[in-house]
Design a protein around this motif. Structure first.
Motif, PDB file in Angstrom:
ATOM      1  N   GLY A   1       0.972  -0.981  -0.037  1.00  0.00           N
ATOM      2  CA  GLY A   1      -0.255  -0.210  -0.085  1.00  0.00           C
ATOM      3  C   GLY A   1       0.660   1.988   0.132  1.00  0.00           C
ATOM      4  O   GLY A   1       0.729   2.026  -0.481  1.00  0.00           O
ATOM      5  N   PHE A   9      -2.563   0.379  -6.890  1.00  0.00           N
ATOM      6  CA  PHE A   9      -2.603  -0.179  -5.252  1.00  0.00           C
ATOM      7  C   PHE A   9      -3.449  -1.425  -6.059  1.00  0.00           C
ATOM      8  O   PHE A   9      -3.200  -2.884  -5.216  1.00  0.00           O
ATOM      9  CB  PHE A   9      -4.831   0.433  -4.930  1.00  0.00           C
ATOM     10  CG  PHE A   9      -3.588   1.605  -4.196  1.00  0.00           C
ATOM     11  CD1 PHE A   9      -3.500   2.026  -2.555  1.00  0.00           C
ATOM     12  CD2 PHE A   9      -4.141   2.921  -4.818  1.00  0.00           C
ATOM     13  CE1 PHE A   9      -2.910   2.641  -2.247  1.00  0.00           C
ATOM     14  CE2 PHE A   9      -3.593   4.303  -4.112  1.00  0.00           C
ATOM     15  CZ  PHE A   9      -3.084   4.244  -2.620  1.00  0.00           C
ATOM     16  N   ALA A  35       2.959   1.948  -3.618  1.00  0.00           N
ATOM     17  CA  ALA A  35       1.319   2.068  -4.739  1.00  0.00           C
ATOM     18  C   ALA A  35       0.671   3.250  -4.058  1.00  0.00           C
ATOM     19  O   ALA A  35       0.837   3.478  -5.253  1.00  0.00           O
ATOM     20  CB  ALA A  35      -0.104   1.161  -3.756  1.00  0.00           C
TER      21      ALA A  35
END
Length: 159
Positions: free
Chosen positions: A23, A42, A26
């Motif tokens: 995460g 993501f 991303a």
């Protein structure tokens, strides 16, 4: 029918840590490249991370009535001399200074224990297998029980 089945899965907290790292990666990618939809980095990062963790935990150990199966490797019970449960210190020794380069090894670093399968097959140059397992005593007992059942009168008799 399987007498023993174990999948060498990664620890649960690896999923949490990997999801957080994916995460974060991303978010950095999304902030740096604003020409892609926000959900794409993501989805890709989390999907690749989940696929990687699944792949690491895909190995399955199975003891059937006539063979030991580790991933796609198969060993007939008749070729097994003994199965020895190994603790963390023994595994470190067996995979380090006492290692035989001809040994078959399935090692997972997140599992501290293992089982050493000693072979009794003159045609096979492999002296032993070292298999990471969370339950080495149960694996050894399952192989011993399967070997005893196969060699007893009225055993499976398949070889």
């Amino acid at each position: 029918m399987a007498r023993y089945v174990e999948r060498l899965r990664v620890p649960w907290w690896w999923w949490v840590a990997t999801a957080m790292l994916a995460g974060l990666f991303a978010a950095e990618l999304w902030r740096g490249v604003n020409t892609v939809p926000a959900w794409l980095p993501f989805a890709l990062a989390l999907g690749l991370a989940a696929a990687g963790l699944w792949w690491l935990g895909r190995i399955e150990i199975r003891v059937t009535d006539d063979e030991l199966v580790v991933d796609d490797a198969r060993l007939p019970l008749t070729a097994i001399a003994d199965v020895v449960p190994i603790n963390a210190a023994g595994r470190r020794e067996l995979l380090g200074p006492a290692a035989d380069p001809m040994a078959f090894v399935i090692q997972r670093p997140w599992l501290p224990t293992a089982a050493q399968v000693l072979l009794d097959d003159p045609a096979d140059p492999t002296p032993y297998w070292v298999i990471s397992t969370a339950r080495p005593v149960e694996l050894a007992a399952a192989v011993t029980a399967a070997r005893a059942a196969a060699s007893s009168p009225g055993g499976s008799g398949r070889r």
